[in-house]
Design an enzyme around this catalytic site. Structure first.
Site, PDB file in Angstrom:
ATOM      1  N   ARG A   1       0.814  -1.216   0.000  1.00 27.10           N
ATOM      2  CA  ARG A   1       0.000   0.000   0.000  1.00 27.10           C
ATOM      3  C   ARG A   1       0.851   1.272   0.000  1.00 27.10           C
ATOM      4  NH1 ARG A   1      -5.238  -1.923   1.828  1.00 27.10           N
ATOM      5  NH2 ARG A   1      -5.939   0.187   2.160  1.00 27.10           N
TER       6      ARG A   1
ATOM      7  N   TRP B   1       2.388   6.006   1.557  1.00 24.26           N
ATOM      8  CA  TRP B   1       2.550   6.488   0.182  1.00 24.26           C
ATOM      9  C   TRP B   1       2.172   7.954   0.251  1.00 24.26           C
ATOM     10  CZ3 TRP B   1      -0.544   8.740  -3.590  1.00 24.26           C
ATOM     11  CH2 TRP B   1      -0.002   8.768  -4.877  1.00 24.26           C
TER      12      TRP B   1
ATOM     13  N   LYS C   1       3.998  -1.177 -18.806  1.00 23.99           N
ATOM     14  CA  LYS C   1       5.063  -1.918 -18.097  1.00 23.99           C
ATOM     15  C   LYS C   1       6.377  -1.158 -18.212  1.00 23.99           C
ATOM     16  CE  LYS C   1       2.493  -3.804 -16.874  1.00 23.99           C
ATOM     17  NZ  LYS C   1       1.610  -4.298 -15.866  1.00 23.99           N
TER      18      LYS C   1
ATOM     19  N   GLU D   1       6.462   2.216 -16.258  1.00 21.51           N
ATOM     20  CA  GLU D   1       6.347   2.011 -14.816  1.00 21.51           C
ATOM     21  C   GLU D   1       7.669   1.586 -14.164  1.00 21.51           C
ATOM     22  OE1 GLU D   1       3.488  -1.063 -14.133  1.00 21.51           O
ATOM     23  OE2 GLU D   1       3.271  -0.591 -12.017  1.00 21.51           O
TER      24      GLU D   1
HETATM   25  O1  M6R Z   1      -5.200  -3.777  -7.829  1.00 13.90           O
HETATM   26  P1  M6R Z   1      -5.685  -3.219  -9.122  1.00 13.90           P
HETATM   27  O2  M6R Z   1      -5.688  -4.216 -10.217  1.00 13.90           O
HETATM   28  O3  M6R Z   1      -7.021  -2.555  -9.006  1.00 13.90           O
HETATM   29  O4  M6R Z   1      -4.655  -2.087  -9.511  1.00 13.90           O
HETATM   30  C1  M6R Z   1      -4.882  -1.260 -10.599  1.00 13.90           C
HETATM   31  C2  M6R Z   1      -3.625  -0.527 -11.005  1.00 13.90           C
HETATM   32  O5  M6R Z   1      -3.183   0.290  -9.973  1.00 13.90           O
HETATM   33  C3  M6R Z   1      -2.501  -1.493 -11.389  1.00 13.90           C
HETATM   34  O6  M6R Z   1      -2.903  -2.387 -12.376  1.00 13.90           O
HETATM   35  C4  M6R Z   1      -1.270  -0.720 -11.905  1.00 13.90           C
HETATM   36  O7  M6R Z   1      -1.580  -0.091 -13.097  1.00 13.90           O
HETATM   37  C5  M6R Z   1      -0.087  -1.674 -12.043  1.00 13.90           C
HETATM   38  N1  M6R Z   1       0.961  -1.272 -11.159  1.00 13.90           N
HETATM   39  C6  M6R Z   1       0.442  -1.769 -13.423  1.00 13.90           C
HETATM   40  O8  M6R Z   1       1.478  -2.697 -13.525  1.00 13.90           O
END
Ligand code: M6R
Length: 604
Positions: free
Chosen positions: A27, A72, A481, A484
């Site tokens: 988180r 965060w 990807k 990020e």
């Molecule tokens: O837990 P979630 O699938 O809801 O999260 C959504 C996005 O925060 C998550 O997919 C994010 O984009 C990833 N870090 C991408 O790799």
């Protein structure tokens, strides 16, 4: 967007709290801290940095209870002062907070006028200072007086130096679970019940503006007027395992390599037109006139592909929206729209807010999620689990491919129930789907080639990813990807849009990463490649083996297994995951915990 944890009981509070915080690091990992009571005084320790650093440095012995936090940053830079717990000016109360207090600035000004001195730049500190200003010997009462003044979302835990036998907790629009054991010897509070460390607990969740006084193995619950309330208590047995990289250098790489197995897990009991039970009857499935999928980031990319599955296989109008946009739209919804919330964590604030809006308009909600007991699954009408196992790397990989499997098989089930399948169609489709784990092994065998390509391309600052139909979404996901974990700019675009603007970007310093596996549009993507080539853009293509023409135009080609257009996103995105991984490695980035991000985005 933080994790809060608290412990009171027969074990060492510091040890339990540190372990709990490790489970909540998904988180946020900007800063971390722990506070407790020792001999009638608040003792606290905090660090700007990850929990591993806190563990090395913290030296708080004999705490009577403990609250902890992993942050965060939203309001205030990443620093020791802004790390939680925050302590009030009289050094009597310590607080940890997850959420955002939207009116913190006016509250802070008011308190400053009364002479209160602030030690941090955070929104959270106003809560502890307010509670302190109301405190006259009863902590619960002071919290009750504070809550109506707060605008925004919060889950809070507080302790007071004079009440070492209690942790006070309250929540609004943020998850907060309280667990206690059968013997009444210990209690835990946490943003996530999965952080309860593998023990059987009786668990309850706070609803908006409820307050709980948590003692050793006991919980007293109150509503906004401090009237005692009773609540349903659930039994939870969490499966606690210390996450292990199992010999891989990073969790991300391990999770990429797990995909042949996790894809099989996601298919289990579902690779049949008769899907497992998921909370909706066949009559309901027949009654839906359209499908609206909601998610964020990678989950939204999976959702966009899922919408195509519903249209292509089940002939049902479907669309996918990014939840942070959808929550402020005013779409025409009703009981004949099936709303699917898709989220690896099940805790993404925007996804939850968007499904709550849809619920208010009478829609039934299907949650697709990887985490048992998560908020999404608790609030949805029915749920389907990904069964991918914990995904530790912030960069989502195996959850994405499992989401694709579930959406694919769900759409096939809808097609079956709605009578859209020709005889034998489901069988031949499933036969192709079952080849995917093996085809992914083939992609993984190309890791050395992808690593070489990463070395060649890692020095570029910008990338342009493109594809058509299913490959447009694959291009978007692969671009996400790369940005990020490598911190390079990467755009994912529909190739057909090139001439409508982005072609102006093309130059020898902008590699074009082309996803070519959508066979329905093969000639079109080849023309797009020619247009790029004519303008001097370097081309790295990901292409199915049968599309040999790509070799003549691309500078480099990664050859992928041939399959149906619908199933091509698996191999293409996994090759994209490996490329991003190797480029990030080449650049020396923190792959599993990229800067500024958190695994689960629990604030808006
Ligand atoms: O837990 P979630 O699938 O809801 O999260 C959504 C996005 O925060 C998550 O997919 C994010 O984009 C990833 N870090 C991408 O790799």
């Amino acid at each position: 967007m933080c994790g809060i944890f608290g412990y009171i009981g027969s074990k060492d509070p510091l040890t339990v709290c540190l372990k709990g915080l490790e489970q909540l690091e998904y988180r946020g990992y900007d800063s971390t801290g722990i506070a407790g009571v020792i001999a009638g005084k608040i003792a606290s320790y905090k660090e700007a940095g990850k929990i591993s650093l806190l563990k090395q440095k913290i030296n708080l012995r004999s705490l009577e209870l403990a609250i902890g936090h992993t942050r965060w940053a939203t309001h205030g830079k990443v620093s020791q002062e802004n790390a939680h717990p925050h302590v009030d000016a009289s050094q009597s109360i310590a607080l940890v907070h997850n959420g955002i207090i939207e009116n913190y600035s006016s509250l802070r000004d008011g308190l400053k006028r009364q002479g209160v001195l602030f030690a941090s730049e955070t929104d959270s500190e106003v809560i502890v200072q307010l509670v302190s200003s109301f405190y006259r010997g009863d902590l619960c009462k002071a919290v009750q007086q504070t809550l109506p003044l707060l605008h925004g979302a919060f889950a809070i835990a507080l302790i007071h130096k004079d009440h070492p036998d209690q942790i006070l907790v309250a929540a609004r629009e943020s998850p907060l679970a309280i667990g206690f054991d059968d013997e009444h010897t210990e209690s835990i509070v946490s943003s996530d019940p999965n952080a309860f460390l593998g023990r059987a607990f009786n668990v309850l969740f706070l609803h908006d503006d409820e307050i709980a006084c948590v003692q050793k193995g006991r919980v007293h619950l109150f509503d906004q007027k401090l009237v005692p309330i009773a609540k349903k208590i659930e039994r939870f047995e969490t499966d606690y395992q210390t996450p292990s990289k199992e010999g891989f250098e990073h969790f991300m790489l391990k999770e990429i390599y797990e995909q042949p197995k996790t894809i099989q897990n996601a298919m289990f009991g579902r690779a049949d037109p008769n899907f497992e039970k998921f909370g909706f009857s066949e009559e309901e499935i027949k009654s839906f006139k359209n499908v609206w999928i909601l998610g964020c980031g990678t989950s939204a990319h999976a959702g966009s592909i899922g919408a195509m599955y519903f249209e292509d296989l089940a002939k049902l109008p479907a669309s996918c929206d990014i939840a942070s946009e959808a929550r402020y739209r005013d779409p025409i919804l009703g009981p004949d729209t099936l709303v699917i919330g898709i989220s690896q964590s099940g805790e993404t604030a925007d996804t939850l807010a968007a499904i709550r809006e849809a619920k208010k308009q009478g829609c039934k909600i299907l949650g697709i999620c990887n985490v048992l007991h998560s908020t999404l699954t608790r609030e949805a009408t029915g749920s389907i689990f990904l069964k991918a196992g914990p995904e530790i790397s912030v960069c989502s990989t195996k959850a994405f491919s499992s989401q694709l499997v579930v959406l694919n098989l769900l759409a096939l089930h809808f097609a079956h129930v709605r009578g859209c399948l020709a005889p034998g169609e489901a069988d031949s489709y499933l036969a192709e789907l079952k080849k995917i784990p093996e085809q992914i092994q083939e992609v993984m065998q190309q890791a050395p080639t992808l690593q070489k390509l990463a070395k060649k391309y890692a020095h570029y600052h910008d990338f342009f990813f493109m594809g058509r139909r299913y490959m447009f979404r694959a291009a978007q996901e692969a671009a996400l990807k790369l940005k990020e974990i490598s911190y390079v700019n990467a755009n994912g675009y529909p190739a057909g849009e090139l001439k409508h603007g982005p072609l102006a970007l093309v130059n020898p310093q902008l590699p074009i990463v082309a996803f070519c596996s959508n066979m329905k549009t093969q000639e079109k993507i080849l023309s797009n490649l020619m247009e790029v080539k004519a303008r001097g853009g370097p081309i790295l293509a990901f292409a199915p083996k049968q599309l040999k023409e790509v070799a003549a135009v691309a500078d480099d080609v990664v050859w992928l297994p041939s399959t149906l257009d619908e199933l091509a996103p698996f191999a293409s995105t996994i090759a994209g995951q490996l490329l991003a991984y190797f480029i990030a490695k080449e650049k020396g980035c923190d792959i599993d915990q990229p800067r500024n991000l958190a695994k689960s985005v629990t604030v808006e």
